[in-house]
Structures are given as structure tokens and as C-alpha cells.
Design an enzyme around this catalytic site. Structure first.
Site, PDB file in Angstrom:
ATOM      1  N   GLU A 181     -38.606   3.498  14.504  1.00  0.00           N
ATOM      2  CA  GLU A 181     -37.207   3.028  14.424  1.00  0.00           C
ATOM      3  C   GLU A 181     -36.256   3.872  15.267  1.00  0.00           C
ATOM      4  O   GLU A 181     -35.322   4.492  14.762  1.00  0.00           O
ATOM      5  CB  GLU A 181     -36.763   2.971  12.960  1.00  0.00           C
ATOM      6  CG  GLU A 181     -37.612   1.988  12.165  1.00  0.00           C
ATOM      7  CD  GLU A 181     -37.283   1.955  10.678  1.00  0.00           C
ATOM      8  OE1 GLU A 181     -36.339   2.643  10.260  1.00  0.00           O
ATOM      9  OE2 GLU A 181     -37.978   1.237   9.947  1.00  0.00           O
ATOM     10  N   ASN A 222     -42.956   2.146  16.842  1.00  0.00           N
ATOM     11  CA  ASN A 222     -42.831   1.103  15.825  1.00  0.00           C
ATOM     12  C   ASN A 222     -41.348   0.849  15.545  1.00  0.00           C
ATOM     13  O   ASN A 222     -40.551   1.792  15.489  1.00  0.00           O
ATOM     14  CB  ASN A 222     -43.516   1.634  14.546  1.00  0.00           C
ATOM     15  CG  ASN A 222     -43.743   0.599  13.470  1.00  0.00           C
ATOM     16  OD1 ASN A 222     -44.336  -0.442  13.749  1.00  0.00           O
ATOM     17  ND2 ASN A 222     -43.306   0.881  12.258  1.00  0.00           N
ATOM     18  N   HIS A 258     -40.344  -7.515   9.251  1.00  0.00           N
ATOM     19  CA  HIS A 258     -39.686  -7.800   7.972  1.00  0.00           C
ATOM     20  C   HIS A 258     -38.830  -9.039   8.217  1.00  0.00           C
ATOM     21  O   HIS A 258     -37.690  -8.943   8.696  1.00  0.00           O
ATOM     22  CB  HIS A 258     -38.842  -6.604   7.524  1.00  0.00           C
ATOM     23  CG  HIS A 258     -39.664  -5.392   7.224  1.00  0.00           C
ATOM     24  ND1 HIS A 258     -40.549  -5.347   6.166  1.00  0.00           N
ATOM     25  CD2 HIS A 258     -39.779  -4.198   7.855  1.00  0.00           C
ATOM     26  CE1 HIS A 258     -41.166  -4.172   6.151  1.00  0.00           C
ATOM     27  NE2 HIS A 258     -40.712  -3.462   7.171  1.00  0.00           N
ATOM     28  N   GLU A 286     -45.718  -4.415   9.442  1.00  0.00           N
ATOM     29  CA  GLU A 286     -45.133  -4.335   8.094  1.00  0.00           C
ATOM     30  C   GLU A 286     -44.702  -5.713   7.622  1.00  0.00           C
ATOM     31  O   GLU A 286     -43.618  -5.882   7.047  1.00  0.00           O
ATOM     32  CB  GLU A 286     -43.934  -3.377   8.097  1.00  0.00           C
ATOM     33  CG  GLU A 286     -44.251  -1.981   8.596  1.00  0.00           C
ATOM     34  CD  GLU A 286     -43.079  -1.012   8.558  1.00  0.00           C
ATOM     35  OE1 GLU A 286     -42.045  -1.330   7.922  1.00  0.00           O
ATOM     36  OE2 GLU A 286     -43.199   0.070   9.168  1.00  0.00           O
ATOM     37  N   ASP A 288     -43.542  -8.855   5.928  1.00  0.00           N
ATOM     38  CA  ASP A 288     -43.169  -9.544   4.691  1.00  0.00           C
ATOM     39  C   ASP A 288     -42.109 -10.568   5.061  1.00  0.00           C
ATOM     40  O   ASP A 288     -41.462 -10.450   6.114  1.00  0.00           O
ATOM     41  CB  ASP A 288     -42.718  -8.598   3.563  1.00  0.00           C
ATOM     42  CG  ASP A 288     -41.677  -7.577   3.962  1.00  0.00           C
ATOM     43  OD1 ASP A 288     -40.845  -7.867   4.860  1.00  0.00           O
ATOM     44  OD2 ASP A 288     -41.669  -6.481   3.385  1.00  0.00           O
TER      45      ASP A 288
HETATM   46  O1  G3I Z   1     -40.319   8.785  -5.386  1.00  0.00           O
HETATM   47  C1  G3I Z   1     -38.979   8.579  -5.884  1.00  0.00           C
HETATM   48  C2  G3I Z   1     -38.973   8.661  -7.370  1.00  0.00           C
HETATM   49  O2  G3I Z   1     -39.328   9.965  -7.778  1.00  0.00           O
HETATM   50  C3  G3I Z   1     -37.575   8.271  -7.880  1.00  0.00           C
HETATM   51  O3  G3I Z   1     -37.574   8.239  -9.254  1.00  0.00           O
HETATM   52  C4  G3I Z   1     -37.161   6.923  -7.344  1.00  0.00           C
HETATM   53  C5  G3I Z   1     -35.722   6.557  -7.727  1.00  0.00           C
HETATM   54  O4  G3I Z   1     -35.183   5.576  -6.871  1.00  0.00           O
HETATM   55  O5  G3I Z   1     -37.219   6.959  -5.934  1.00  0.00           O
HETATM   56  C6  G3I Z   1     -38.524   7.213  -5.448  1.00  0.00           C
HETATM   57  O6  G3I Z   1     -38.478   7.199  -4.048  1.00  0.00           O
HETATM   58  C7  G3I Z   1     -38.386   5.930  -3.467  1.00  0.00           C
HETATM   59  C8  G3I Z   1     -39.581   5.753  -2.536  1.00  0.00           C
HETATM   60  O7  G3I Z   1     -39.460   4.530  -1.831  1.00  0.00           O
HETATM   61  C9  G3I Z   1     -40.908   5.729  -3.280  1.00  0.00           C
HETATM   62  O8  G3I Z   1     -40.944   4.655  -4.161  1.00  0.00           O
HETATM   63  C10 G3I Z   1     -37.105   5.858  -2.673  1.00  0.00           C
HETATM   64  O9  G3I Z   1     -36.000   5.884  -3.562  1.00  0.00           O
HETATM   65  C11 G3I Z   1     -37.059   4.599  -1.851  1.00  0.00           C
HETATM   66  O10 G3I Z   1     -35.938   4.637  -0.992  1.00  0.00           O
HETATM   67  C12 G3I Z   1     -38.302   4.509  -1.015  1.00  0.00           C
HETATM   68  O11 G3I Z   1     -38.259   3.286  -0.322  1.00  0.00           O
HETATM   69  C13 G3I Z   1     -39.180   3.157   0.733  1.00  0.00           C
HETATM   70  C14 G3I Z   1     -38.414   2.959   2.040  1.00  0.00           C
HETATM   71  O12 G3I Z   1     -39.327   2.734   3.083  1.00  0.00           O
HETATM   72  C15 G3I Z   1     -37.566   4.163   2.397  1.00  0.00           C
HETATM   73  O13 G3I Z   1     -36.929   3.967   3.619  1.00  0.00           O
HETATM   74  C16 G3I Z   1     -40.029   1.950   0.447  1.00  0.00           C
HETATM   75  O14 G3I Z   1     -40.866   2.188  -0.675  1.00  0.00           O
HETATM   76  C17 G3I Z   1     -40.894   1.621   1.667  1.00  0.00           C
HETATM   77  O15 G3I Z   1     -41.514   0.379   1.469  1.00  0.00           O
HETATM   78  C18 G3I Z   1     -40.028   1.544   2.906  1.00  0.00           C
HETATM   79  O16 G3I Z   1     -40.840   1.305   4.021  1.00  0.00           O
HETATM   80  C19 G3I Z   1     -40.156   1.161   5.260  1.00  0.00           C
HETATM   81  C20 G3I Z   1     -41.080   1.703   6.346  1.00  0.00           C
HETATM   82  O17 G3I Z   1     -41.463   3.016   6.054  1.00  0.00           O
HETATM   83  C21 G3I Z   1     -40.415   1.626   7.710  1.00  0.00           C
HETATM   84  N1  G3I Z   1     -39.951   0.293   7.997  1.00  0.00           N
HETATM   85  C22 G3I Z   1     -39.118  -0.321   6.971  1.00  0.00           C
HETATM   86  C23 G3I Z   1     -39.818  -0.284   5.615  1.00  0.00           C
HETATM   87  C24 G3I Z   1     -38.987  -0.992   4.559  1.00  0.00           C
HETATM   88  O18 G3I Z   1     -37.774  -0.344   4.351  1.00  0.00           O
END
Ligand code: G3I
Length: 489
Positions: A181, A222, A258, A286, A288
Site C-alpha cells: 500500500e 501489493n 477488496h 486479498e 473479498d
Molecule cells: O489483536 C487486537 C486485540 O487484542 C484487541 O482486543 C482488538 C480490539 O479491537 O483488536 C485486535 O487487533 C485487531 C487486529 O485486526 C487483529 O484482529 C485490530 O484492531 C484490527 O484493526 C486489525 O484489523 C486488520 C487490518 O488489516 C488492520 O489494518 C484485519 O484483521 C486484517 O484483515 C486487515 O488486513 C488488511 C491487509 O493486511 C492489507 N490490505 C487490507 C486488508 C483489510 O484491511
């Protein structure tokens, strides 16, 4: 699959046997295509026998020499429904979060591997490819990195991180998203600590560091919203061309995909192809496809067609290595958290039941549905004579207007179409309409527009273009649609 011109290592394939075996599948598929063994290749794409269970996606994709991947969160593997699907269906896994910087190096020099190792172990146990995501990214970046303002210090932090993470999984990761990104929507560089402190060159620096840490892994760039031809994908295209020209190791481009239901970019296939033509692999990394929730039957039907169209675009491009879906099921998707009111973006619902999208996706790969009946007819590979085309030129001294009408004579509807023709020498495309037009060498390509992709059996679609010429305004003598040779009238 590194390109020989940029590869810094010897050409001997020193990958583990597991990886070498997989690569040879793709090479075999390529050799068949090159040999023009249409019948043999078509036979190889068909399932061999019908079974009681639907054929796993990974097996169907393997017949095309491609992989179907999934973003895995190891914490969810304790849920039997999640684990069963992940183990059965996919031939590639990528950590949804576990290999990111905040997960692997939360404090400088203090590494945390337990989650990332679980994903790597899953890949080993289930004999899947392992895709690395991601080494250098502005998001999910610990505060200590964001706070660095000295270029030498940040360079050390970045190269140390890349060396540690890519080094740990060297020989196991097949491809890394080295930089993720890096673009804003207008095709300018996204603001990040790397961009601000190190400048444009940070991407090449990260790629060199990754190649040093893991000489066998393919190195990818990516991003999202680069699936169609637009300002952002043009910027990525120009960057990859420049990096290749400068001898910087870059092997692949990941298009995150996405997507929004009903909005698969009409230029997806042409865009994949133009990157491939630069000499890099491409992948939908990725995928969806989100819809308003609660999802209606109509939106799920549209979503199914979209999954199918994306798969067909990948399959039409030889260097498209496959598709990764960004999660197993709708109950574990990032989408509703970020886009309130939208979701239901994946292949299985929150109860782990396959959705229409799964059925369409599997059919597009040619998977045996396991119902004892014939494979879904549209998954049959296109055969020569499945189309007829008329091609006329209205010429003047240096140019002409080409009018092309394509008729679907295959007996089944086309959900999308791509036309290719070899133009006689001296003809150059200026512009076209009712399709996304491009020209590479003598090959003229037209990919359906969003509104004319669907062509019923027996129906026709008309498109046109302007070209320059140097005297020869004759029509092409070979035209294909979706890879099948057309009768020319
Ligand atoms: O691990 C913490 C947990 O301890 C806490 O309680 C909870 C509260 O919100 O947050 C948890 O962390 C989250 C993490 O995912 C794990 O679940 C974060 O808040 C959340 O922001 C994070 O989101 C991820 C996101 O990337 C962050 O940018 C998504 O799961 C993940 O699917 C997403 O993936 C990204 C790719 O890496 C890059 N391209 C876009 C894609 C979708 O956004």
C-alpha cells in the site's frame, strides 16, 4: 518465478522439494499452452471423475497450475468449522495479521514469533504454499518505528526487520509482500514514515533487503484499488517498469481486490495482462466482495457472478498465479468493522455454509461439484469455433475505423469476454469504444465494458476502434474470444 534479468542468485533452483514440485505444475501448464496442445490442455483442465463431495478448490486450481489461498488467523483454528474449511480447500495460506510488523517486532529488536510460526506450521502440515504478508507497511506499524526521523536509523530499522522476518521463514515463504500500500488514489506516493524519511528509494531498498534475506522467495509489491486500469495502477505499473529497468528485484504484483458487489472492474484482465507483460507474476491477493447486509438473494447472486468473473480474468492471464480470499467465512471478516452496513464478502457464511459465491467460484475453477452430474457447463474450456466475428475497416490515407461484431456461438452464455486479434503490420490502435482496448506488439485486445460483458448464447456484441496504418488496412486473419478461435466472416 524470478525473472532471470533481475535475479541476483544462480539459476539453480535451490527451493525445497515441496516448492520445486509446485512450480513445475505451473511450468507444465505453460509448456502445454506454448505447444498449442489445445486438446490435451483442455482435457487436463477437466475433472477426472465425479465424487460424492465437492472437489476441494485446491485440487481444481492445481489443474490450472494455480493456487487458491486464504488469509488465516491462527486464533480461529480452534473453531472446528473454520479449521475444516481452511485445511480442506486451500493450497496457499497467508497470515491475516501474524506476520505484520506490530505482531513480529513490537519493540525494537524484540521479536515475537508464536502467531507467525503457527501459520507457517499450518502450511507445512497441510502442504500449502506460504505467502508472506507483509514486511514494510505504514499500517499496523509499532509506534517506535513511526517515531524515527533520522534516515540512517530508519534504514537500519527497516533492513533489520526485513532481515529478521524474511530470514526466519527463508526457504519456506514462496512470495513476500515486501512493500504494501504505497500509493494514494491519485497515483502519488502515500505518506508514511518510510516515504517521508527515506524518500522514493525506500521501495527498492526494501526489495534488495528482502532478496538478501531470502534469495528464493518471490518479491511482490501489493496494493488495493489497482485491479482496474486507473491512476493508481498506472503508478504501480510505471514503478514496476522502472524497478525492472534498474535491475531491482521485483517478481510479482499483488492486486488485493477488496471489491464491491457488481463492480468488478471491466479492465481487470487487461490490467493483469499488462503487468504480466512487464515480466512479473500477478495475483489477486486479498479477494473479498462486499455487499449491503443483511445480504439479499439478489446481491448474493451478483456476488457469485463477480467471484466467477474475477476467477475467469485470472485464468485468462498465464502469469496470474492464483487467488487468495481474505478470510474463511463472513463471521471472521474485517469488512463489517471498517464498512458499517456492508459485509457478507466471503465464500462461506458465518455458520460455515457455502454461499452461491462458493459454488460459482468453484465452478469457475472447474471443480467437480460432487453431485454426480456433469460439471457446470460454463466451466468447460472454450473451444475453437465458439465465436464468430465480422471485421470491417472504413479507411482513409493514414487511418481507419474498425467495426467488430462478435457472436457467441458456444451454446452457453459468456459472463465476460476478451477479444484478441493479430493486427497486420503497420496498424496501431489509437482509441476504441464499448470495450477496454489495448495493443501489445501486433496483438490487439479488447475486454468487455461493465455493461456488455454478459453475452447470451446466440447473441452478439458490437465494438469499434480507430487505428493508424501504413498502407495495409486488411482485417486480422486470426481472432480469438476467451482464448477460442473465432470463425471470421
Ligand atoms: O489483536 C487486537 C486485540 O487484542 C484487541 O482486543 C482488538 C480490539 O479491537 O483488536 C485486535 O487487533 C485487531 C487486529 O485486526 C487483529 O484482529 C485490530 O484492531 C484490527 O484493526 C486489525 O484489523 C486488520 C487490518 O488489516 C488492520 O489494518 C484485519 O484483521 C486484517 O484483515 C486487515 O488486513 C488488511 C491487509 O493486511 C492489507 N490490505 C487490507 C486488508 C483489510 O484491511
Amino acid at each position: 518465478m524470478h525473472d532471470a534479468s533481475t535475479r541476483q542468485q544462480p539459476e539453480v533452483d535451490v527451493r525445497p522439494a515441496r516448492a520445486r514440485g509446485r512450480r513445475s505444475t505451473v511450468a507444465g501448464a505453460t509448456a502445454l499452452a506454448v505447444a498449442g496442445a489445445t486438446v490435451a490442455a483442455a482435457a487436463a483442465l477437466l475433472p477426472t471423475a465425479h465424487a460424492a463431495e465437492p472437489e476441494p478448490l485446491r485440487d481444481a486450481a492445481a489443474r490450472h497450475g494455480r493456487t487458491v489461498g486464504v488469509a488465516l488467523s491462527p486464533g480461529h483454528l480452534s473453531q472446528p468449522g473454520y479449521a475444516a474449511i481452511a485445511e480442506r480447500e486451500f493450497s496457499l495460506v497467508v497470515a491475516e495479521n501474524a506476520m505484520k510488523w506490530d505482531a513480529t517486532e513490537p519493540s525494537r529488536g524484540q521479536f515475537s514469533w508464536s502467531q507467525a510460526d503457527q501459520v507457517a506450521d499450518f502450511a507445512t502440515r497441510h502442504d500449502t504454499e506460504l505467502y508472506g504478508h507483509t514486511l514494510v507497511w505504514h499500517s499496523q506499524l509499532p509506534g517506535w518505528v513511526d517515531g524515527i526521523s533520522d534516515p540512517a536509523d530508519l534504514r537500519d530499522a527497516m533492513t533489520d526487520h526485513v532481515a529478521a522476518v524474511a530470514g526466519r521463514y527463508a526457504g519456506q515463504v514462496d512470495a513476500w509482500d515486501v512493500v504494501n500500500e504505497m500509493w494514494d488514489e491519485d497515483g502519488t506516493r502515500r505518506d508514511s514514515v518510510f516515504q517521508r524519511v527515506l524518500g522514493d528509494g525506500y521501495i527498492a531498498e526494501a526489495l534488495h533487503a528482502a532478496r538478501a534475506a531470502d534469495p528464493q522467495a518471490d518479491l511482490c509489491l501489493n496494493d488495493y484499488n489497482i485491479e482496474g486500469i486507473n491512476a493508481k495502477s498506472n503508478a504501480m505499473y510505471d514503478l514496476v517498469a522502472d524497478l525492472k529497468a534498474d535491475g531491482v528485484p521485483v517478481d510479482c504484483v499483488g492486486l488485493q481486490a477488496h471489491l464491491i458487489g457488481g463492480q468488478v472492474p471491466s479492465t481487470l484482465q487487461a490490467n493483469l495482462q499488462r503487468f504480466a507483460d512487464l515480466g512479473v507474476d500477478v495475483r489477486l491477493t486479498e479477494l473479498d466482495i462486499r455487499v449491503p447486509v443483511p445480504a439479499s438473494a439478489a446481491s448474493l447472486t451478483q456476488q457469485a457472478a463477480d467471484y466467477r468473473a474475477v476467477t475467469e480474468a485470472c485464468l485468462a492471464v498465464e502469469r496470474c498465479t492464483g487467488i487468495t480470499v481474505w478470510g474463511v467465512d463472513d463471521g471472521h471478516s474485517w469488512v463489517p468493522d471498517v464498512f458499517p452496513g456492508q459485509g457478507a464478502a466471503l465464500l462461506w457464511d458465518a455458520s460455515y455454509q457455502p454461499k452461491p459465491a462458493y459454488t460459482a467460484f468453484a465452478a469457475a475453477w472447474g471443480a467437480d461439484p460432487g453431485d454426480g452430474g456433469p460439471t457446470d457447463p460454463p466451466t468447460d474450456p472454450p473451444a475453437d469455433g465458439d465465436c464468430a466475428v465480422t471485421w470491417t475497416a472504413n479507411a482513409w490515407a493514414t487511418g481507419y475505423t474498425g467495426s467488430v461484431t462478435v457472436t457467441n456461438t458456444s451454446g452457453v452464455a459468456w459472463p465476460s469476454w476478451t477479444l484478441e486479434a493479430e493486427l497486420p503490420a503497420g496498424q496501431r490502435l489509437d482509441q476504441g469504444w464499448s470495450a477496454a482496448w489495448s495493443q501489445s506488439g501486433p496483438t490487439l485486445s479488447a475486454v468487455n465494458a461493465a455493461w456488455n460483458g454478459s453475452v447470451a448464447a446466440g447473441a452478439s456484441v458490437s465494438v469499434g476502434y480507430n487505428a493508424s496504418h501504413t498502407g495495409d488496412t486488411s482485417a486480422p486473419d486470426a481472432v480469438t474470444v476467451n482464448g477460442a478461435a473465432c470463425a471470421i466472416g
